[in-house]
Motif scaffolding. Structure first.
Motif, mmCIF file in Angstrom:
data_model
loop_
_atom_site.group_PDB
_atom_site.id
_atom_site.type_symbol
_atom_site.label_atom_id
_atom_site.label_comp_id
_atom_site.label_asym_id
_atom_site.label_seq_id
_atom_site.Cartn_x
_atom_site.Cartn_y
_atom_site.Cartn_z
ATOM 1 N N PHE A 80 -2.186 -3.405 1.988
ATOM 2 C CA PHE A 80 -2.510 -3.774 3.363
ATOM 3 C C PHE A 80 -1.454 -3.210 4.325
ATOM 4 N N THR A 81 -0.171 -3.366 3.977
ATOM 5 C CA THR A 81 0.926 -2.857 4.812
ATOM 6 C C THR A 81 0.862 -1.336 4.913
ATOM 7 N N GLN A 82 0.542 -0.684 3.800
ATOM 8 C CA GLN A 82 0.451 0.773 3.796
ATOM 9 C C GLN A 82 -0.677 1.270 4.696
ATOM 10 N N LEU A 83 -1.811 0.581 4.672
ATOM 11 C CA LEU A 83 -2.933 0.950 5.543
ATOM 12 C C LEU A 83 -2.529 0.858 7.013
ATOM 13 N N ASN A 84 -1.847 -0.232 7.373
ATOM 14 C CA ASN A 84 -1.400 -0.413 8.755
ATOM 15 C C ASN A 84 -0.427 0.681 9.180
ATOM 16 N N ASN A 85 0.560 0.948 8.322
ATOM 17 C CA ASN A 85 1.561 1.967 8.637
ATOM 18 C C ASN A 85 0.922 3.344 8.796
ATOM 19 N N ALA A 86 -0.019 3.656 7.879
ATOM 20 C CA ALA A 86 -0.675 4.962 7.928
ATOM 21 C C ALA A 86 -1.515 5.107 9.197
ATOM 22 N N TYR A 87 -2.202 4.030 9.582
ATOM 23 C CA TYR A 87 -3.024 4.058 10.801
ATOM 24 C C TYR A 87 -2.171 4.387 12.020
ATOM 25 N N ILE A 88 -1.049 3.703 12.168
ATOM 26 C CA ILE A 88 -0.167 3.934 13.323
ATOM 27 C C ILE A 88 0.425 5.335 13.283
ATOM 28 N N SER A 89 0.892 5.763 12.106
ATOM 29 C CA SER A 89 1.493 7.098 11.971
ATOM 30 C C SER A 89 0.489 8.199 12.269
ATOM 31 N N TYR B 198 -12.135 2.376 13.772
ATOM 32 C CA TYR B 198 -12.451 2.210 12.344
ATOM 33 C C TYR B 198 -12.169 3.495 11.583
ATOM 34 N N LEU B 199 -12.624 4.627 12.127
ATOM 35 C CA LEU B 199 -12.419 5.916 11.455
ATOM 36 C C LEU B 199 -10.943 6.292 11.410
ATOM 37 N N MET B 200 -10.214 6.029 12.485
ATOM 38 C CA MET B 200 -8.778 6.354 12.485
ATOM 39 C C MET B 200 -8.059 5.537 11.419
ATOM 40 N N TYR B 201 -8.541 4.347 11.149
ATOM 41 C CA TYR B 201 -7.909 3.470 10.161
ATOM 42 C C TYR B 201 -8.249 3.902 8.734
ATOM 43 N N PHE B 202 -9.536 4.190 8.474
ATOM 44 C CA PHE B 202 -9.974 4.449 7.106
ATOM 45 C C PHE B 202 -10.340 5.903 6.805
ATOM 46 N N PHE C 74 -16.090 1.651 -0.137
ATOM 47 C CA PHE C 74 -14.773 1.275 -0.639
ATOM 48 C C PHE C 74 -13.788 2.449 -0.645
ATOM 49 N N SER C 75 -14.148 3.554 -0.015
ATOM 50 C CA SER C 75 -13.296 4.750 -0.069
ATOM 51 C C SER C 75 -12.264 4.771 1.058
ATOM 52 N N TYR C 76 -11.247 5.628 0.894
ATOM 53 C CA TYR C 76 -10.260 5.876 1.949
ATOM 54 C C TYR C 76 -10.134 7.390 2.099
ATOM 55 N N ASN C 77 -10.409 7.872 3.301
ATOM 56 C CA ASN C 77 -10.366 9.308 3.574
ATOM 57 C C ASN C 77 -11.284 10.094 2.634
ATOM 58 N N GLY C 78 -12.403 9.467 2.280
ATOM 59 C CA GLY C 78 -13.382 10.130 1.441
ATOM 60 C C GLY C 78 -13.052 10.130 -0.034
ATOM 61 N N LYS C 79 -12.014 9.401 -0.424
ATOM 62 C CA LYS C 79 -11.607 9.357 -1.831
ATOM 63 C C LYS C 79 -11.497 7.905 -2.284
ATOM 64 N N GLU C 80 -11.403 7.731 -3.603
ATOM 65 C CA GLU C 80 -11.161 6.405 -4.142
ATOM 66 C C GLU C 80 -9.805 5.918 -3.625
ATOM 67 N N PRO C 81 -9.673 4.636 -3.232
ATOM 68 C CA PRO C 81 -8.412 4.141 -2.647
ATOM 69 C C PRO C 81 -7.193 4.493 -3.492
ATOM 70 N N TYR C 82 -6.169 4.987 -2.810
ATOM 71 C CA TYR C 82 -4.940 5.398 -3.481
ATOM 72 C C TYR C 82 -3.735 4.922 -2.683
ATOM 73 N N LEU C 83 -2.586 4.822 -3.341
ATOM 74 C CA LEU C 83 -1.371 4.389 -2.656
ATOM 75 C C LEU C 83 -0.964 5.417 -1.607
ATOM 76 N N LEU C 84 -0.708 4.957 -0.407
ATOM 77 C CA LEU C 84 -0.300 5.846 0.679
ATOM 78 C C LEU C 84 1.213 6.014 0.712
ATOM 79 N N GLU C 85 1.927 5.146 -0.012
ATOM 80 C CA GLU C 85 3.383 5.235 -0.166
ATOM 81 C C GLU C 85 3.716 4.794 -1.591
ATOM 82 N N SER C 86 4.857 5.239 -2.101
ATOM 83 C CA SER C 86 5.307 4.775 -3.415
ATOM 84 C C SER C 86 5.673 3.300 -3.317
ATOM 85 N N VAL C 87 5.503 2.576 -4.438
ATOM 86 C CA VAL C 87 5.764 1.148 -4.412
ATOM 87 C C VAL C 87 6.293 0.700 -5.779
ATOM 88 N N VAL C 88 7.126 -0.342 -5.769
ATOM 89 C CA VAL C 88 7.648 -0.926 -7.007
ATOM 90 C C VAL C 88 7.099 -2.333 -7.134
#
Length: 341
Positions: free
Chosen positions: A72-81, A147-151, A203-217
């Protein structure tokens, strides 16, 4: 001593059994995604994940929440960036003396409110406890553009000739009243109607299956940027992706929108529902039907020609009849005059 060891083994077996059952139950709990198109043009969306079956005695529920929260945080950050990056083609923020991301974002939204988006996860990180049984993320978008800018940020390009942000028609096509991640839009002509069919992968993101937008631990395990989100979940919970279930609902106030889903109604409009099974890449079809004006013009022209032809024929027949009647009348007058002599 042997009895104590057996007791420990029984407890260990029981705990493992409980965890496996909880994993199985998680896999059977559907992930629900709902998109609502409002008559005002605004779009709202909700993702619900049921975690009630996860074991409350370990960190399973917390781990599920952490994964959802990270993404969720990654989606928000990516949208703003992404918003700032593309609008930096229009605005020189250095000249405007705007240095922070927050300031740039605020300036863009002030001038382009149609790109405004907001999101909230519940419960919040501070209020989360093992008693929560559902993770819910609510999104709100001022328009389909937000919506499109977000997803689907790749849907936009900078148009240098007009110094504006536009939809990249080579990359993305969408009907304005169907705010769902689109794969394609095609036009199918019938004799008197045209179907504009949009195929979507909700359920896609940018036309692909959802993927991590940033590395995470996550609990000591590092997942690199680009890693499939389903892969992360399956690895963390020892699940099989084939056990998942994805439910999607689209609510629209427009009766002109049709679909291949199950259709019902509520107070917000038509409700279109799909069960995509275990396929997160499941494709759905929606379409809008309009009149095929060319066919109507041709039909109108043909009808006009027929009416004109029939009318001309009737006039000609009437003319010939009148001419014959006049000739007969003249003949009778001539006969009368000759008989009078």
């Amino acid at each position: 001593m042997r009895q104590e060891k057996i007791g420990v083994n029984k407890k260990l077996f029981l705990s493992i059994f409980i965890i496996l059952i909880s994993f199985f139950m998680l896999a059977c709990s559907p992930i629900k995604l709902t998109t609502t198109q409002h008559s005002s043009g605004q779009v709202t969306m909700t993702i619900e994940v049921d975690i009630s079956s996860l074991n409350v005695l370990d960190r399973s529920r917390r781990k599920a929440y952490d994964i959802a929260s990270h993404y969720f945080t990654q989606l928000n950050n990516a949208y703003i960036s992404n918003l700032i990056e593309i609008f930096s083609n229009i605005y020189d923020f250095k000249t405007l003396n705007i240095q922070t991301e927050e300031g740039k974002y605020a300036y863009i939204i002030q001038n382009h409110s149609q790109f405004l988006a907001g999101a909230e996860i519940s419960p919040s990180a501070e209020s989360f406890s093992i008693d929560f049984t559902t993770i819910k993320i609510d999104f709100s978008f001022m328009s389909i553009y937000a919506y499109l800018m977000y997803f689907y940020p790749d849907a936009f390009i900078y148009n240098e000739s007009t110094n504006s942000i536009a939809i990249n028609s080579e990359e993305y096509a969408s009907l304005i009243d169907i705010p769902i991640s689109s794969i394609s839009v095609e036009e199918v002509e019938h004799l008197f109607t045209i179907d504009n069919i949009q195929k979507c992968s909700p359920f896609s993101y940018n036309g692909k299956e959802p993927y991590l937008l940033e590395s995470v631990v996550i609990e000591g395990t590092r997942y690199e940027k680009g890693t499939n989100v389903v892969e992360v979940i399956c690895q963390e919970f020892n699940l099989n992706s084939e056990e998942a279930e994805y439910l999607y609902t689209f609510i629209t106030p427009y009766s002109r929108v049709h679909s291949d889903g199950t259709i019902s109604s509520n107070n917000e409009g038509k409700v279109h529902t799909w069960n995509l099974g275990n396929n997160i890449n499941g494709v759905i079809s929606l379409w809008r039907t309009t009149a095929n004006y060319v066919s109507y013009y041709v039909l109108g022209a043909v009808i006009g020609i027929i009416v004109l032809g029939v009318g001309s024929l009737l006039i000609f027949i009437n003319y010939k009849k009148k001419k014959k009647d006049n000739m007969d009348l003249l003949k009778k007058v001539d006969e009368l005059m000759n008989n009078g002599r």
